[in-house]
Motif scaffolding. Structure first.
Motif, PDB file in Angstrom:
ATOM      1  N   ALA A 301      -7.134 -15.923  22.314  1.00  0.00           N
ATOM      2  CA  ALA A 301      -7.944 -16.222  23.500  1.00  0.00           C
ATOM      3  C   ALA A 301      -7.363 -17.365  24.315  1.00  0.00           C
ATOM      4  N   ALA A 302      -6.601 -18.243  23.679  1.00  0.00           N
ATOM      5  CA  ALA A 302      -6.010 -19.387  24.380  1.00  0.00           C
ATOM      6  C   ALA A 302      -4.753 -19.015  25.164  1.00  0.00           C
ATOM      7  N   HIS A 303      -4.272 -17.770  24.975  1.00  0.00           N
ATOM      8  CA  HIS A 303      -3.039 -17.339  25.664  1.00  0.00           C
ATOM      9  C   HIS A 303      -3.228 -15.942  26.258  1.00  0.00           C
ATOM     10  N   PRO A 304      -4.053 -15.819  27.282  1.00  0.00           N
ATOM     11  CA  PRO A 304      -4.338 -14.493  27.858  1.00  0.00           C
ATOM     12  C   PRO A 304      -3.138 -13.799  28.490  1.00  0.00           C
ATOM     13  N   ASP A 305      -2.116 -14.551  28.857  1.00  0.00           N
ATOM     14  CA  ASP A 305      -0.941 -13.924  29.465  1.00  0.00           C
ATOM     15  C   ASP A 305      -0.313 -12.866  28.556  1.00  0.00           C
ATOM     16  N   ALA A 306      -0.537 -12.998  27.260  1.00  0.00           N
ATOM     17  CA  ALA A 306       0.070 -12.083  26.293  1.00  0.00           C
ATOM     18  C   ALA A 306      -0.695 -10.765  26.169  1.00  0.00           C
ATOM     19  N   TRP A 307      -1.952 -10.719  26.667  1.00  0.00           N
ATOM     20  CA  TRP A 307      -2.746  -9.495  26.461  1.00  0.00           C
ATOM     21  C   TRP A 307      -3.598  -9.076  27.679  1.00  0.00           C
ATOM     22  N   TRP A 308      -3.810  -9.977  28.628  1.00  0.00           N
ATOM     23  CA  TRP A 308      -4.706  -9.695  29.755  1.00  0.00           C
ATOM     24  C   TRP A 308      -4.057  -8.732  30.755  1.00  0.00           C
ATOM     25  N   GLY A 310      -4.782  -8.482  33.946  1.00  0.00           N
ATOM     26  CA  GLY A 310      -4.774  -9.007  35.306  1.00  0.00           C
ATOM     27  C   GLY A 310      -6.061  -8.801  36.079  1.00  0.00           C
ATOM     28  N   LYS A 311      -7.025  -8.075  35.530  1.00  0.00           N
ATOM     29  CA  LYS A 311      -8.307  -7.842  36.197  1.00  0.00           C
ATOM     30  C   LYS A 311      -9.329  -8.866  35.693  1.00  0.00           C
ATOM     31  N   LEU A 312      -9.968  -9.578  36.609  1.00  0.00           N
ATOM     32  CA  LEU A 312     -10.917 -10.632  36.247  1.00  0.00           C
ATOM     33  C   LEU A 312     -12.176 -10.056  35.597  1.00  0.00           C
ATOM     34  N   PHE A 313     -12.805 -10.870  34.764  1.00  0.00           N
ATOM     35  CA  PHE A 313     -14.022 -10.457  34.069  1.00  0.00           C
ATOM     36  C   PHE A 313     -15.254 -11.047  34.757  1.00  0.00           C
ATOM     37  N   ASP A 314     -16.338 -10.259  34.788  1.00  0.00           N
ATOM     38  CA  ASP A 314     -17.612 -10.740  35.346  1.00  0.00           C
ATOM     39  C   ASP A 314     -18.349 -11.651  34.353  1.00  0.00           C
ATOM     40  N   ARG A 315     -18.167 -11.359  33.078  1.00  0.00           N
ATOM     41  CA  ARG A 315     -18.819 -12.139  32.028  1.00  0.00           C
ATOM     42  C   ARG A 315     -17.834 -12.322  30.873  1.00  0.00           C
ATOM     43  N   ILE A 316     -17.868 -13.518  30.274  1.00  0.00           N
ATOM     44  CA  ILE A 316     -17.037 -13.785  29.100  1.00  0.00           C
ATOM     45  C   ILE A 316     -17.890 -14.460  28.034  1.00  0.00           C
ATOM     46  N   LEU A 317     -17.860 -13.899  26.840  1.00  0.00           N
ATOM     47  CA  LEU A 317     -18.495 -14.512  25.681  1.00  0.00           C
ATOM     48  C   LEU A 317     -17.407 -15.215  24.874  1.00  0.00           C
ATOM     49  N   ALA A 356      -8.330 -21.596  29.220  1.00  0.00           N
ATOM     50  CA  ALA A 356      -7.622 -20.326  29.420  1.00  0.00           C
ATOM     51  C   ALA A 356      -8.565 -19.232  29.894  1.00  0.00           C
ATOM     52  N   LEU A 357      -9.734 -19.113  29.276  1.00  0.00           N
ATOM     53  CA  LEU A 357     -10.670 -18.052  29.640  1.00  0.00           C
ATOM     54  C   LEU A 357     -11.269 -18.275  31.030  1.00  0.00           C
ATOM     55  N   TRP A 358     -11.409 -19.533  31.414  1.00  0.00           N
ATOM     56  CA  TRP A 358     -11.966 -19.832  32.734  1.00  0.00           C
ATOM     57  C   TRP A 358     -11.077 -19.255  33.837  1.00  0.00           C
ATOM     58  N   GLN A 359      -9.787 -19.199  33.568  1.00  0.00           N
ATOM     59  CA  GLN A 359      -8.845 -18.696  34.580  1.00  0.00           C
ATOM     60  C   GLN A 359      -8.989 -17.195  34.809  1.00  0.00           C
ATOM     61  N   ILE A 360      -9.531 -16.477  33.848  1.00  0.00           N
ATOM     62  CA  ILE A 360      -9.640 -15.021  33.993  1.00  0.00           C
ATOM     63  C   ILE A 360     -11.083 -14.575  34.239  1.00  0.00           C
ATOM     64  N   PHE A 417     -26.669 -22.986  15.949  1.00  0.00           N
ATOM     65  CA  PHE A 417     -25.723 -22.555  16.985  1.00  0.00           C
ATOM     66  C   PHE A 417     -25.798 -23.490  18.185  1.00  0.00           C
ATOM     67  N   PHE A 418     -24.745 -23.468  18.987  1.00  0.00           N
ATOM     68  CA  PHE A 418     -24.743 -24.171  20.264  1.00  0.00           C
ATOM     69  C   PHE A 418     -24.445 -23.159  21.361  1.00  0.00           C
ATOM     70  N   TYR A 419     -25.240 -23.206  22.426  1.00  0.00           N
ATOM     71  CA  TYR A 419     -25.062 -22.293  23.555  1.00  0.00           C
ATOM     72  C   TYR A 419     -25.023 -23.067  24.873  1.00  0.00           C
ATOM     73  N   THR A 420     -24.017 -22.796  25.681  1.00  0.00           N
ATOM     74  CA  THR A 420     -23.997 -23.275  27.061  1.00  0.00           C
ATOM     75  C   THR A 420     -23.470 -22.157  27.947  1.00  0.00           C
ATOM     76  N   ARG A 421     -24.245 -21.859  29.017  1.00  0.00           N
ATOM     77  CA  ARG A 421     -23.808 -20.826  29.967  1.00  0.00           C
ATOM     78  C   ARG A 421     -23.257 -21.511  31.213  1.00  0.00           C
ATOM     79  N   LEU A 422     -21.994 -21.235  31.498  1.00  0.00           N
ATOM     80  CA  LEU A 422     -21.307 -21.840  32.635  1.00  0.00           C
ATOM     81  C   LEU A 422     -21.173 -20.819  33.764  1.00  0.00           C
ATOM     82  N   HIS A 423     -21.530 -21.245  34.974  1.00  0.00           N
ATOM     83  CA  HIS A 423     -21.427 -20.374  36.142  1.00  0.00           C
ATOM     84  C   HIS A 423     -20.227 -20.830  36.972  1.00  0.00           C
ATOM     85  N   LYS A 424     -19.379 -19.876  37.343  1.00  0.00           N
ATOM     86  CA  LYS A 424     -18.194 -20.203  38.154  1.00  0.00           C
ATOM     87  C   LYS A 424     -18.544 -20.050  39.637  1.00  0.00           C
ATOM     88  N   ARG A 425     -18.621 -21.161  40.320  1.00  0.00           N
ATOM     89  CA  ARG A 425     -19.065 -21.141  41.708  1.00  0.00           C
ATOM     90  C   ARG A 425     -17.969 -20.632  42.635  1.00  0.00           C
TER      91      ARG A 425
END
Length: 425
Positions: A301-308, A310-317, A356-360, A417-425
């Motif tokens: 997950a820390a290196h998406p260039d190896a598997w992504w 190129g299409k952005l995600f609407d939601r990421i867990l 890394a995940l924030w970028q995609i 558990f710890f939960y935080t939901r981040l919204h990308k403005r």
């Protein structure tokens, strides 16, 4: 019983020298293929029990022994004997006799057999006095390492007693009902028809009064229900997915949250994990639920260039690797294997994954940051650091009353558990 004690001695020995209890048990079942279900149950009980109460048992044994015991196998055998005397319903004389007989298989010296007999009988005679003496030390009283106790006392001054006590309880068995196939009320009736009592905790979560094997759960193989901790069941709804969305479940194995997401609505779900063998388990879970992911990918997950793609995600867990300090009741070995320095190592890894995940993640998308930890270094402080570096991120409030400032603390009904939901403005 002697065979189960001896196997448990080997398991406890391996764990206390650095191996994961889950991995050691898996290896044990592969090695001892003729064990009955009753024998397996006893081995698990001895192993989990000794590790759950290791702080207390080790202190009692230290008081009983006049000098250090160099034979570690005998030492672990005595811990198992003490655990049985304290927490099992077996008659005391049976426990002592079996431990003495087991010691004969570990050593030929009659002096050792006499020592095992003497130590356990001495405990029986002085039980209350020894328990009181051992409780004078916090490591024994709470059966946690001192650094862990000290940290929780500072971080949760009002709750640290309850957290430590919850860690030492047997874990609850909670079910997630697949409401696409059956209502919670109807499934609860199915349980009742099969003489299984349950009660509703959260909208889809049923807590069984008495744990059972999954093979006994009605409709399990048909995907009517899954076994998932009530705290973990909050993840999928909190991600706020809607039909047609492109969703990534990062660090997904063993796939409980993936299955839940697919049960909620029709989404295009990519499942990611960097353990290829664990992804096999994810696929098995989805097959049982009769659900299909858009893709199952082995990658970091820390290196998406190896598997992504190129299409952005609407939601990421992002259920990131962590100390697992919130699931100690299920994994008591964690208490003794973790070091305080591990928290820094995990925090570095977590921050790398978050960045890394924030970028995609697409604009106006949402990322749910999840850990099964109760330490702020992996949770609240991580989010604070991330927000300082990403002006386009904001925290969305969570409505669940059980979650305080992102943290769900472990109790008798669920893990931590710890939960935080981040919204990308």
């Amino acid at each position: 019983m002697i065979k189960t004690q001896l196997i448990a001695v080997s398991i406890v020995s391996k764990v206390l020298t650095g191996s994961s209890l889950t991995a050691v048990l898996h290896e044990c079942w592969q090695q001892h293929t003729t064990l009955s279900s009753q024998q397996k149950g006893a081995i698990q009980d001895f192993s989990y029990g000794v590790l759950r109460f290791y702080g207390q048992l080790a202190e009692i044994l230290a008081i009983l022994l006049s000098k250090s015991l160099h034979d570690k196998k005998i030492y672990y055998l005595l811990l198992i004997g003490l655990y049985q005397l304290l927490y099992s319903k077996l008659p005391a004389y049976t426990v002592v006799n079996q431990a003495v007989a087991a010691s004969q298989s570990l050593t030929s010296g009659k002096s050792i057999q006499g020592l095992v007999n003497a130590v356990l009988r001495s405990f029986i005679r002085q039980k209350e006095k020894l328990l009181a003496k051992a409780a004078e030390k916090e490591v024994s009283l709470y059966s946690h390492p001192q650094w862990w106790i000290d940290k929780l006392r500072v971080q949760y001054p009002q709750h640290f007693h309850a957290i430590l006590n919850a860690d030492n309880k047997r874990p609850p068995m909670t079910l997630r009902v697949n409401q696409g196939k059956i209502s919670v009320t109807a499934y609860q009736q199915l349980l009742s028809d099969n003489s299984m009592e349950s009660r509703l905790i959260w909208p889809e979560a049923l807590l069984l009064k008495k744990p059972v094997g999954v093979e006994k759960l009605p409709g399990f193989n048909d995907g009517l229900v899954s076994v998932q901790d009530a705290g973990a069941q909050l993840a999928a709804p909190l991600l706020d997915v809607h039909q047609g969305m492109r969703v990534l479940d990062a660090c997904a194995a063993p796939g409980g949250k993936s299955g839940h997401l697919l049960e909620l609505t029709d989404i295009s779900l990519t499942i990611l994990d960097n353990h290829k063998t664990r992804l096999t388990q994810v696929k098995q879970n989805l097959d049982r639920l009769q659900k299909r992911a858009a893709g199952i990918v082995c990658g970091d997950a820390a290196h998406p260039d190896a598997w992504w793609d190129g299409k952005l995600f609407d939601r990421i867990l992002a259920d990131v690797p962590c100390s697992a300090s919130g699931v100690v009741c299920r994994h008591p070995d964690i208490k003794w294997l973790r070091r305080e320095s591990d928290l820094h190592k995990f925090s570095v890894q977590q921050q790398a994954i978050l960045h890394a995940l924030w970028q995609i993640l697409a604009r106006n998308g949402k990322l749910l940051y999840v850990t099964c930890s109760i330490f702020p270094e992996e949770n609240k402080l991580q989010i604070e650091q991330f927000l300082q570096q990403h002006s386009d991120a904001r925290i969305e409030p969570l409505s669940e009353p059980e979650i305080q400032d992102g943290q769900l603390l472990p109790d008798s009904q669920h893990d931590g558990f710890f939960y935080t939901r981040l919204h990308k403005r």
